[in-house]
Scaffold this motif. Structure first.
Motif, short mmCIF file in Angstrom:
data_model
loop_
_atom_site.label_atom_id
_atom_site.label_comp_id
_atom_site.label_asym_id
_atom_site.label_seq_id
_atom_site.Cartn_x
_atom_site.Cartn_y
_atom_site.Cartn_z
N PHE A 52 4.23 73.72 46.30
CA PHE A 52 3.68 73.16 47.50
C PHE A 52 2.87 71.66 47.12
N ASN A 53 1.97 71.21 47.60
CA ASN A 53 1.51 69.60 47.26
C ASN A 53 2.23 69.05 46.52
N ARG A 68 4.74 70.01 42.67
CA ARG A 68 3.90 71.34 42.13
C ARG A 68 4.57 72.59 42.24
N TYR A 115 -1.54 69.10 38.58
CA TYR A 115 -0.92 69.44 39.81
C TYR A 115 -1.37 68.47 40.70
N ASP A 116 -0.85 68.74 42.08
CA ASP A 116 -1.05 67.72 43.09
C ASP A 116 -0.63 66.12 42.94
N LYS A 220 -15.67 67.75 52.40
CA LYS A 220 -14.89 67.01 51.63
C LYS A 220 -13.94 66.17 52.16
N TYR A 250 -8.35 73.25 54.99
CA TYR A 250 -7.84 71.86 54.83
C TYR A 250 -7.01 71.27 56.01
N VAL A 286 -3.39 80.59 49.55
CA VAL A 286 -4.53 80.14 49.97
C VAL A 286 -4.39 79.56 51.47
N VAL A 289 -4.67 76.02 54.79
CA VAL A 289 -4.56 74.72 53.94
C VAL A 289 -3.12 74.12 54.46
N PHE A 291 -2.04 70.25 53.01
CA PHE A 291 -2.45 69.10 51.98
C PHE A 291 -1.32 68.29 51.99
N ASP A 312 -0.93 76.30 50.09
CA ASP A 312 -0.78 76.50 48.67
C ASP A 312 0.22 77.34 48.44
#
Ligand code: BMA
Length: 335
Positions: A52-53, A68, A115-116, A220, A250, A286, A289, A291, A312
């Motif tokens: 993912f990401n 990732r 990651y990411d 956030k 997200y 997850v 999300v 991202f 995710d």
């Protein structure tokens, strides 16, 4: 497609083969999903639990990237991927092994987790930033010339920090990065900061860029793809998090930052550009999300293709036009 304003993309590249699908006739949305989503399934390589990401860039007439891949021991790792068209990817089954860029790096080079990633062409090489395990998450920095050999440099910051995103050029003769100081867990807060460096090693002159507001970006916010330079300012696509009864949600939206002093927000969109609504965004390791970690832009046609992680678990694409996103941000700006 709406009428183009006088917008121009600065330092852009012509990408006639940008992965692209036209907006569906029924959609009035500013950004729309690929009908081929998810373009990368969670089990594309034998070692992966989920992919993912991830971050992609144009390379040698096609595309390459850093992905990732969480493995079946659930260790978060980065892997190289290659694609002729941006849709169909081949990903190495073995993770990237970073070479120390110099003798001192051997002390921080012991692998914990990564990651990411984000990837950017900057001056003479591709820089990679990622969330690097070093007594907690912080911003790892490295580079490659060929996506074969990768060199790790000093971490940009102390723990705890995530979402380190470099600008694609020096600003006032300094390298520039966005980041999001965090904690060691599933951080319940997060604002975006700007820092600069003369040498890509020592980072300082930290400036607050933007914090949380309400709704989809109430808990956030963190920078997504490499900022896109336009005549209207740096277009920053960023993720925002809402805390629901069922956990974090997200989404992503956009803002325009001042070209010379990017910690100054010119406009910031109140509504999101995209929120988790497709089944592959709502269901996965997850849930709920999306991202984003990369965007391709064709400077000729103003097309933008965003790579984002779904739940995710998988990699997805969304499409749009830079000038429409900017019009949307300006006409829906937080007052
Ligand atoms: C964040 C990061 C992302 C992830 C997101 C949702 O803290 O770990 O990699 O996509 O949480 O789980």
């Amino acid at each position: 497609m709406t009428q183009k304003t006088s917008l121009s993309i600065i330092n852009g590249t012509s990408l006639p083969n940008i992965p692209w699908e036209e907006r569906p006739h029924i959609s009035g949305a500013v950004m729309w999903r690929s009908q081929r989503n998810p373009i990368i399934p969670q089990d594309l390589i034998p070692s992966s639990n989920s992919i993912f990401n991830s971050a992609v860039v144009p390379y040698q007439g096609g595309y390459t990237g850093v992905f990732r891949c969480d493995n079946k021991s659930r260790v978060m790792q980065l892997h190289t991927g290659k694609s002729p068209d941006g849709f169909k990817w081949t990903i190495e089954n073995e993770r990237i092994h970073w070479q120390p860029a110099n003798q001192k790096i051997t002390e921080i080079n012991a692998f914990q987790y990564s990651y990411d990633p984000r990837v950017v062409w900057l001056e003479d090489r591709y820089y990679v930033t990622w969330c690097n395990g070093y007594h907690g998450p912080t911003i790892g920095v490295g580079y490659t010339h060929d996506f074969e050999t990768y060199y790790q440099m000093e971490n940009a910051f102390l723990p705890f920090n995530r979402n380190g995103v470099l600008f694609p050029r020096k600003i006032k003769e300094k390298y520039a990065i966005l980041s999001r100081p965090s904690d060691n867990g599933h951080t319940p807060f997060g604002d975006i900061y700007y820092s600069e460096s003369p040498d890509m090693l020592h980072w300082g002159c930290h400036r607050f860029v933007m914090g949380t507001t309400s709704g989809w970006q109430a808990t956030k916010v963190g920078a997504g793809p490499i900022p896109i330079e336009t005549s209207e300012g740096w277009l920053l696509i960023y993720h925002g998090v809402l805390t629901s009864c069922n956990g974090f949600v997200y989404s992503f939206g956009a803002a325009l930052l001042d070209l010379d002093e990017p910690w100054k927000v010119i406009y910031r969109g109140e509504p999101y550009l995209m929120a988790p609504q497709a089944p592959y965004e709502r269901t996965g390791d997850v849930p709920n999300v999306i991202f984003p970690c990369a965007a391709l832009v064709d400077s000729e046609t103003d097309r933008i293709t965003v790579y984002y992680g779904g739940a995710d678990t998988v990699v997805c694409l969304a499409f749009g036009y830079v000038h429409e996103i900017i019009d949307f941000v300006k006409s829906n700006a937080i007052k």
